[in-house]
Design a protein around this motif. Structure first.
Motif, PDB file in Angstrom:
ATOM      1  N   GLU A 148       1.103  -0.996  -0.121  1.00 39.19           N
ATOM      2  CA  GLU A 148       0.256  -0.055  -0.083  1.00 39.19           C
ATOM      3  C   GLU A 148       0.696   1.124  -0.442  1.00 39.19           C
ATOM      4  O   GLU A 148       0.776   1.903  -0.894  1.00 39.19           O
ATOM      5  N   TYR A 170      -3.548  -2.442 -17.738  1.00 39.59           N
ATOM      6  CA  TYR A 170      -3.632  -1.147 -16.503  1.00 39.59           C
ATOM      7  C   TYR A 170      -2.846   0.156 -16.696  1.00 39.59           C
ATOM      8  O   TYR A 170      -3.426   1.209 -17.022  1.00 39.59           O
ATOM      9  N   ARG A 225      -5.859   2.400  -5.888  1.00 35.52           N
ATOM     10  CA  ARG A 225      -6.528   1.050  -5.536  1.00 35.52           C
ATOM     11  C   ARG A 225      -6.799  -0.110  -6.150  1.00 35.52           C
ATOM     12  O   ARG A 225      -6.783  -0.982  -5.991  1.00 35.52           O
ATOM     13  N   THR A 226      -6.544   0.174  -7.984  1.00 32.97           N
ATOM     14  CA  THR A 226      -6.160  -0.433  -8.867  1.00 32.97           C
ATOM     15  C   THR A 226      -5.367  -1.680  -8.864  1.00 32.97           C
ATOM     16  O   THR A 226      -5.238  -2.790  -8.584  1.00 32.97           O
ATOM     17  N   ILE A 260      -3.357  -1.897  -6.173  1.00 30.66           N
ATOM     18  CA  ILE A 260      -3.212  -2.895  -5.364  1.00 30.66           C
ATOM     19  C   ILE A 260      -3.810  -4.204  -5.117  1.00 30.66           C
ATOM     20  O   ILE A 260      -3.429  -5.086  -5.373  1.00 30.66           O
ATOM     21  N   THR A 261      -5.205  -4.056  -6.208  1.00 25.72           N
ATOM     22  CA  THR A 261      -5.971  -5.443  -6.544  1.00 25.72           C
ATOM     23  C   THR A 261      -5.497  -5.583  -7.854  1.00 25.72           C
ATOM     24  O   THR A 261      -5.510  -6.981  -7.296  1.00 25.72           O
ATOM     25  N   LEU A 262      -4.628  -5.456  -8.345  1.00 27.35           N
ATOM     26  CA  LEU A 262      -3.783  -6.174  -9.373  1.00 27.35           C
ATOM     27  C   LEU A 262      -2.680  -7.093  -8.782  1.00 27.35           C
ATOM     28  O   LEU A 262      -3.177  -8.117  -8.724  1.00 27.35           O
ATOM     29  N   SER A 286      -2.676  -7.981  -5.671  1.00 28.23           N
ATOM     30  CA  SER A 286      -2.984  -8.700  -4.316  1.00 28.23           C
ATOM     31  C   SER A 286      -3.999  -9.668  -4.519  1.00 28.23           C
ATOM     32  O   SER A 286      -3.628 -10.662  -4.567  1.00 28.23           O
ATOM     33  N   GLU A 287      -4.421  -9.025  -5.193  1.00 30.75           N
ATOM     34  CA  GLU A 287      -6.172 -10.496  -6.560  1.00 30.75           C
ATOM     35  C   GLU A 287      -6.023 -11.270  -7.891  1.00 30.75           C
ATOM     36  O   GLU A 287      -5.670 -12.080  -7.870  1.00 30.75           O
ATOM     37  N   VAL A 288      -5.504 -10.392  -8.796  1.00 27.82           N
ATOM     38  CA  VAL A 288      -5.394 -10.755 -10.014  1.00 27.82           C
ATOM     39  C   VAL A 288      -4.197 -11.002  -9.960  1.00 27.82           C
ATOM     40  O   VAL A 288      -3.919 -12.551 -10.958  1.00 27.82           O
TER      41      VAL A 288
END
Length: 211
Positions: free
Chosen positions: A88, A162, A190-191, A193-195, A197-199
């Motif tokens: 983050e 992205y 935020r995008t 971080i999501t990429l 941590s999740e994608v």
């Protein structure tokens, strides 16, 4: 003749003079279409003899390509400037650095993401493609992905996708005014971080697909 009466550009070191020419060229290419900018225009803006432009950069086209390359490529040193810390913190700092960078060269960056100056040009397109790939490499490094990762190419492609959001968000902020800087910062951070941590785990096969 007193020192004060000597034109300022004469006191610049060669590297400073070169950077001054480069900066003035970037301003002009951002303000006008490529065809409407001459080396004489650049020389006048930079306060140098036109021959000095050829000495440092070659032709106007070569200078333009160099300007586009720099405007669109995230340099290695940008990663080194990021603070240590969790994802983050680094994502926040990376987006902040990027928004500062495009703020400083707003017109040239906008011109480069929609290059109309010299029309459809394979060399310009190749520079933009290489810049996207190199910049994606820097983003991967910034979020802690090692170059030895077996899925590096796939993750690079995710970040390039992205990058399309980054450019669109930049236009919404700088051209249309539909988003302000804070909102763009939140969107991109935020995008990202999501990429990561999740994608990324899903792309690497570390997560089972959701039903």
């Amino acid at each position: 003749m007193s020192t004060d009466s000597v034109p300022r550009w004469r006191r610049l070191e060669p590297d400073e003079r070169r950077e001054q020419i480069f900066a003035c060229a970037a301003e002009l290419f951002g303000e006008r279409p490529y065809a409407e900018v001459s080396t004489s225009d650049i020389a006048v803006r930079a306060g140098v003899a036109r021959g000095l432009i050829n000495h440092y950069f070659g032709t106007k086209r070569e200078l333009y390509l160099a300007v586009v390359r720099r405007a669109m490529t995230v340099p290695h040193f940008a990663v080194e400037l990021l603070p240590e810390g969790p994802l983050e913190v680094r994502a926040h700092a990376a987006v902040e650095w990027f928004l500062d960078m495009i703020s400083k060269q707003e017109k040239m960056w906008l011109a480069a993401i929609a290059p109309e100056g010299i029309g459809r040009d394979p060399e310009v397109e190749r520079i933009l493609e290489d810049a996207d790939r190199e910049s994606a490499d820097r983003v991967l490094e910034a979020v802690g992905i090692e170059p030895t990762n077996s899925r590096w190419d796939e993750l690079n492609a995710v970040i390039r996708a992205y990058g399309g959001l980054v450019k669109a968000a930049g236009r919404e902020w700088l051209v249309r005014g539909a988003l302000d800087r804070r909102e763009v910062h939140v969107l991109l951070t935020r995008t990202l971080i999501t990429l990561v941590s999740e994608v990324f785990p899903a792309v690497q096969g570390d997560l089972e697909p959701q039903p």
